[in-house]
Write a protein that holds these residues in place. Structure first.
Motif, PDB file in Angstrom:
ATOM      1  N   THR A   3      -5.883  -2.771  -4.531  1.00 49.84           N
ATOM      2  CA  THR A   3      -6.201  -3.666  -3.415  1.00 49.84           C
ATOM      3  C   THR A   3      -6.401  -2.875  -2.132  1.00 49.84           C
ATOM      4  O   THR A   3      -7.296  -3.179  -1.345  1.00 49.84           O
ATOM      5  CB  THR A   3      -5.062  -4.686  -3.230  1.00 49.84           C
ATOM      6  OG1 THR A   3      -4.859  -5.356  -4.472  1.00 49.84           O
ATOM      7  CG2 THR A   3      -5.403  -5.696  -2.168  1.00 49.84           C
ATOM      8  N   VAL A   4      -5.588  -1.863  -1.907  1.00 49.79           N
ATOM      9  CA  VAL A   4      -5.699  -1.055  -0.696  1.00 49.79           C
ATOM     10  C   VAL A   4      -7.043  -0.337  -0.661  1.00 49.79           C
ATOM     11  O   VAL A   4      -7.690  -0.250   0.386  1.00 49.79           O
ATOM     12  CB  VAL A   4      -4.529  -0.044  -0.617  1.00 49.79           C
ATOM     13  CG1 VAL A   4      -4.682   0.874   0.564  1.00 49.79           C
ATOM     14  CG2 VAL A   4      -3.207  -0.774  -0.567  1.00 49.79           C
ATOM     15  N   ARG A   6      -9.812  -1.330  -2.036  1.00 51.83           N
ATOM     16  CA  ARG A   6     -10.869  -2.316  -1.781  1.00 51.83           C
ATOM     17  C   ARG A   6     -10.894  -2.770  -0.333  1.00 51.83           C
ATOM     18  O   ARG A   6     -11.903  -3.283   0.127  1.00 51.83           O
ATOM     19  CB  ARG A   6     -10.706  -3.514  -2.704  1.00 51.83           C
ATOM     20  CG  ARG A   6     -11.179  -3.210  -4.122  1.00 51.83           C
ATOM     21  CD  ARG A   6     -11.088  -4.405  -5.007  1.00 51.83           C
ATOM     22  NE  ARG A   6      -9.751  -4.370  -5.601  1.00 51.83           N
ATOM     23  CZ  ARG A   6      -9.049  -5.413  -5.960  1.00 51.83           C
ATOM     24  NH1 ARG A   6      -9.535  -6.607  -5.799  1.00 51.83           N
ATOM     25  NH2 ARG A   6      -7.860  -5.276  -6.469  1.00 51.83           N
ATOM     26  N   LEU A   7      -9.809  -2.591   0.404  1.00 53.15           N
ATOM     27  CA  LEU A   7      -9.759  -3.019   1.799  1.00 53.15           C
ATOM     28  C   LEU A   7     -10.308  -1.972   2.769  1.00 53.15           C
ATOM     29  O   LEU A   7     -10.464  -2.263   3.947  1.00 53.15           O
ATOM     30  CB  LEU A   7      -8.318  -3.360   2.190  1.00 53.15           C
ATOM     31  CG  LEU A   7      -7.759  -4.652   1.625  1.00 53.15           C
ATOM     32  CD1 LEU A   7      -6.315  -4.838   2.043  1.00 53.15           C
ATOM     33  CD2 LEU A   7      -8.584  -5.840   2.088  1.00 53.15           C
ATOM     34  N   VAL A  10     -13.431  -3.022   4.690  1.00 53.42           N
ATOM     35  CA  VAL A  10     -13.086  -4.084   5.638  1.00 53.42           C
ATOM     36  C   VAL A  10     -12.420  -3.480   6.871  1.00 53.42           C
ATOM     37  O   VAL A  10     -12.625  -3.938   7.991  1.00 53.42           O
ATOM     38  CB  VAL A  10     -12.175  -5.136   4.958  1.00 53.42           C
ATOM     39  CG1 VAL A  10     -11.743  -6.203   5.936  1.00 53.42           C
ATOM     40  CG2 VAL A  10     -12.895  -5.758   3.782  1.00 53.42           C
ATOM     41  N   LEU A  11     -11.657  -2.422   6.680  1.00 54.05           N
ATOM     42  CA  LEU A  11     -11.016  -1.741   7.798  1.00 54.05           C
ATOM     43  C   LEU A  11     -12.048  -1.141   8.749  1.00 54.05           C
ATOM     44  O   LEU A  11     -11.891  -1.212   9.968  1.00 54.05           O
ATOM     45  CB  LEU A  11     -10.074  -0.658   7.276  1.00 54.05           C
ATOM     46  CG  LEU A  11      -9.279   0.111   8.315  1.00 54.05           C
ATOM     47  CD1 LEU A  11      -8.329  -0.826   9.038  1.00 54.05           C
ATOM     48  CD2 LEU A  11      -8.515   1.228   7.668  1.00 54.05           C
ATOM     49  N   VAL A  68     -19.392  -3.160   0.081  1.00 57.21           N
ATOM     50  CA  VAL A  68     -18.786  -4.452  -0.254  1.00 57.21           C
ATOM     51  C   VAL A  68     -19.766  -5.291  -1.069  1.00 57.21           C
ATOM     52  O   VAL A  68     -19.391  -5.936  -2.046  1.00 57.21           O
ATOM     53  CB  VAL A  68     -18.353  -5.192   1.032  1.00 57.21           C
ATOM     54  CG1 VAL A  68     -18.009  -6.642   0.751  1.00 57.21           C
ATOM     55  CG2 VAL A  68     -17.165  -4.486   1.661  1.00 57.21           C
TER      56      VAL A  68
END
Length: 101
Positions: A3-4, A6-7, A10-11, A68
């Motif tokens: 999950t980290v 994949r983020l 977004v960051l 993404v």
């Protein structure tokens, strides 16, 4: 991945929006109504440095947006279908050029 991981894109997007909003606040603050002249000048200088780095930041944001979009399986499937349709239209009895690309 995790999950980290994949983020991370977004960051990048969040960082860009955060910096852009902070920049708007800095340049919209009138110097006559602010008593902290040194801090205001320092912050505006930092904002100018951000503007210098805006082009690489836009490239990073663009790559993050593409990452993404590409990460979904439906995008990959639709891309392969479009390539197969192009191959069929362009080279009906030839090699699958667009599918390979």
């Amino acid at each position: 991945g995790s999950t980290v991981l994949r983020l991370l894109p977004v960051l990048s997007l969040f960082d860009f929006v955060w910096q852009a909003n902070g920049l708007m606040l800095l340049f919209d603050t009138p110097g006559s109504s602010c008593g902290a002249h040194f801090l205001l000048d320092w912050s505006r200088g930092r904002g100018v440095i951000f503007l210098i780095g805006l082009v690489p930041m836009l490239a990073t944001v663009g790559l993050a947006a593409v990452r993404v979009a590409v990460s979904s399986s439906s995008f990959g499937q639709s891309l392969l279908e479009a390539a197969a349709n192009l191959d069929e239209a362009s080279f009906p009895h030839g090699p699958p050029v667009f599918t390979i690309l």
